[in-house]
Design an enzyme around this catalytic site. Structure first.
Site, PDB file in Angstrom:
ATOM      1  N   ASP A  23      25.449   9.903 132.495  1.00  0.00           N
ATOM      2  CA  ASP A  23      24.547  10.037 133.331  1.00  0.00           C
ATOM      3  C   ASP A  23      24.071   8.802 134.109  1.00  0.00           C
ATOM      4  O   ASP A  23      24.388   7.715 133.317  1.00  0.00           O
ATOM      5  CB  ASP A  23      23.319  10.669 132.984  1.00  0.00           C
ATOM      6  CG  ASP A  23      22.045  10.717 134.019  1.00  0.00           C
ATOM      7  OD1 ASP A  23      22.271  11.435 134.997  1.00  0.00           O
ATOM      8  OD2 ASP A  23      21.105  10.332 133.727  1.00  0.00           O
ATOM      9  N   ASP A  25      21.130   7.667 136.854  1.00  0.00           N
ATOM     10  CA  ASP A  25      19.461   7.292 136.644  1.00  0.00           C
ATOM     11  C   ASP A  25      18.910   7.311 135.382  1.00  0.00           C
ATOM     12  O   ASP A  25      18.861   8.501 134.801  1.00  0.00           O
ATOM     13  CB  ASP A  25      18.891   8.189 137.689  1.00  0.00           C
ATOM     14  CG  ASP A  25      19.355   7.891 139.269  1.00  0.00           C
ATOM     15  OD1 ASP A  25      19.537   6.869 139.677  1.00  0.00           O
ATOM     16  OD2 ASP A  25      19.861   8.826 139.983  1.00  0.00           O
ATOM     17  N   ASP A 219      19.631  11.112 129.738  1.00  0.00           N
ATOM     18  CA  ASP A 219      18.412  10.553 129.562  1.00  0.00           C
ATOM     19  C   ASP A 219      17.200  11.774 129.751  1.00  0.00           C
ATOM     20  O   ASP A 219      16.039  11.859 129.276  1.00  0.00           O
ATOM     21  CB  ASP A 219      17.558   9.561 130.442  1.00  0.00           C
ATOM     22  CG  ASP A 219      17.505   9.949 131.891  1.00  0.00           C
ATOM     23  OD1 ASP A 219      18.628  10.197 132.316  1.00  0.00           O
ATOM     24  OD2 ASP A 219      16.600   9.890 132.295  1.00  0.00           O
TER      25      ASP A 219
END
Length: 332
Positions: A23, A25, A219
Site C-alpha cells: 500500500d 498512503d 496500514d
C-alpha cells in the site's frame, strides 16, 4: 545483510515471500513525504520484488512511480497497480467498446477509461452507460449531480474504492468513500468496487506481479488487510497510518492480519516474532469481559505484549476491556 536478521541471525519474514504488494498512503509515504525508515526497510539487496498497490485513483501509474522515485524508492510504471486500472477493467468487461462513461475523478482516471477502449465524458447529456467514481480533490456538487442523474437512469456504477478517509501529512482527510456515500444516498444504488477490500485490485496485483508467494503490506485493516484475506494472501499491518491497536482489538476475523509491526523495519525480523500469537513470557487472565495482561520478563518488548494480548482477545470475543496494555486500553 540479507536473508537473516542482523540481530538474531534468524530468517527474516521478507525471505518467506517473493513479492511485497505495498500500500502507499500511510504505509510507504504520507502525502509528499516518505514514512521514516521505509526506504531502508524496502530497498534491500536480494529482497522480494516491490509492487505498489493503491486505492488512490487520483494519479496515473507514471505519476505514482515518479513520486516514489523522488522519495528514493525504486519503481517503474509497470510496478504500480491502481484502483483506476482495475475499475477500467471492470467497465470494459461490462459495457461495449467505445461506450460513453461518466468520470467522477481526475484526468488520470479518465485516461484509464480511454486505455480500456471506452469514451470518458463529464455530463449526463452525453448519455453515459456507466459511471466511474474515484478520488479527486476537486470533486464538487456539479459532477456528483451528473453522476446521480446517470445512475438513476440505469447507468452501471463502479467506484475505484470506498475508503472513507485519506491519510495526508496533516492527518486524515475526506476519502473517496465519503463521496461515494453521497451518491449512494441520492440514488439508493450500490456500486461495484474495484479497490481494496474488494478483490479486483488485489487479483490484478497478483497477476501482474506474477507473485507465487505475495505478502500484502498496509496500514488499514478495513482495506489492505481485508483485501488480503479476501484474496487468501498473508498480510503485514504496520502502525504508521490509519488503523490502531484499539481498532485491531475489535477487528472481525476478515480484518485480522497475519503479522503486526510498528513499522516496515520489522520485515527484517523472523516471522514468528511478528505473528499475532501467545508468548511464553506474557500471561493473560480473562475475568468476565475484562482481559488482564501481565509480562513475566522485562526483556519482552511492547509489540510482543501487544501481539499476545490481541491473540488472547481474539480467542475470547466477549472482551470489552484490556488491562496491562496501554495501547489497548478501552476503559475510562
Amino acid at each position: 545483510m540479507t536473508g537473516t536478521d542482523q540481530v538474531t541471525g534468524t530468517a527474516a519474514v521478507r525471505d518467506r515471500y517473493d513479492v511485497l504488494l505495498l500500500d502507499l498512503d500511510g504505509t510507504v509515504y504520507a502525502g509528499p513525504h516518505a514514512i521514516p525508515g521505509a526506504r531502508d526497510a524496502l530497498v534491500v539487496d536480494g529482497g522480494p520484488r516491490l509492487y505498489y498497490v493503491t486505492n488512490n485513483a487520483s494519479r496515473s501509474p507514471a505519476q505514482v512511480a515518479g513520486h516514489l522515485n523522488e522519495l528514493g524508492f525504486p519503481a517503474m510504471e509497470s510496478e504500480v497497480v491502481t484502483s483506476s486500472q482495475s475499475a477500467a477493467r471492470l467497465l470494459a468487461q461490462r459495457v461495449p467498446a467505445g461506450s460513453p462513461v461518466l468520470v467522477v475523478g481526475t484526468e488520470a482516471l479518465a485516461e484509464e477509461v480511454r486505455v480500456a477502449g471506452l469514451h470518458p465524458v463529464r455530463s449526463f447529456d452525453d448519455a453515459p452507460v456507466a459511471v466511474v467514481q474515484g478520488h479527486s480533490p476537486d470533486t464538487g456538487w456539479r459532477i456528483l449531480a451528473e453522476a446521480t442523474l446517470a445512475i438513476r437512469a440505469g447507468a452501471y456504477w463502479v467506484a475505484t474504492n470506498v475508503d472513507t478517509t485519506l491519510p495526508t501529512e496533516r492527518g486524515l482527510s475526506l476519502g473517496n468513500g465519503s463521496m461515494v456515500a453521497a451518491v449512494r444516498s441520492a440514488t439508493g444504488r450500490e456500486p461495484d468496487v474495484a479497490g481494496k477490500p474488494a478483490r479486483p485490485l488485489m487479483d490484478d496485483a497478483v497477476r501482474r506481479s506474477a507473485g507465487r508467494r505475495p505478502l500484502v503490506v498496509g496500514d488499514r485493516i478495513d482495506t489492505d488487510i481485508a483485501g488480503a484475506n479476501a484474496a487468501g494472501l498473508d498480510s503485514l499491518l504496520v502502525l504508521t497510518g490509519v488503523s490502531t491497536p484499539a481498532d485491531l482489538l475489535v477487528a472481525p476475523a476478515a480484518q485480522r492480519p497475519t503479522y503486526l509491526a510498528s513499522a516496515l523495519a520489522a520485515l527484517a525480523r523472523a516471522p514468528e516474532e511478528l505473528a499475532i500469537a501467545p508468548h511464553p513470557s506474557v500471561t493473560t487472565v480473562l475475568e468476565g469481559t475484562t482481559l488482564t495482561v501481565r509480562t513475566e520478563s522485562s526483556a519482552v518488548d511492547e509489540e510482543t505484549v501487544l501481539r499476545a494480548a490481541l491473540a488472547a482477545a481474539w480467542a475470547a470475543p466477549t472482551v470489552t476491556e484490556v488491562r496491562g496494555v496501554p495501547a489497548l486500553r478501552t476503559g475510562a
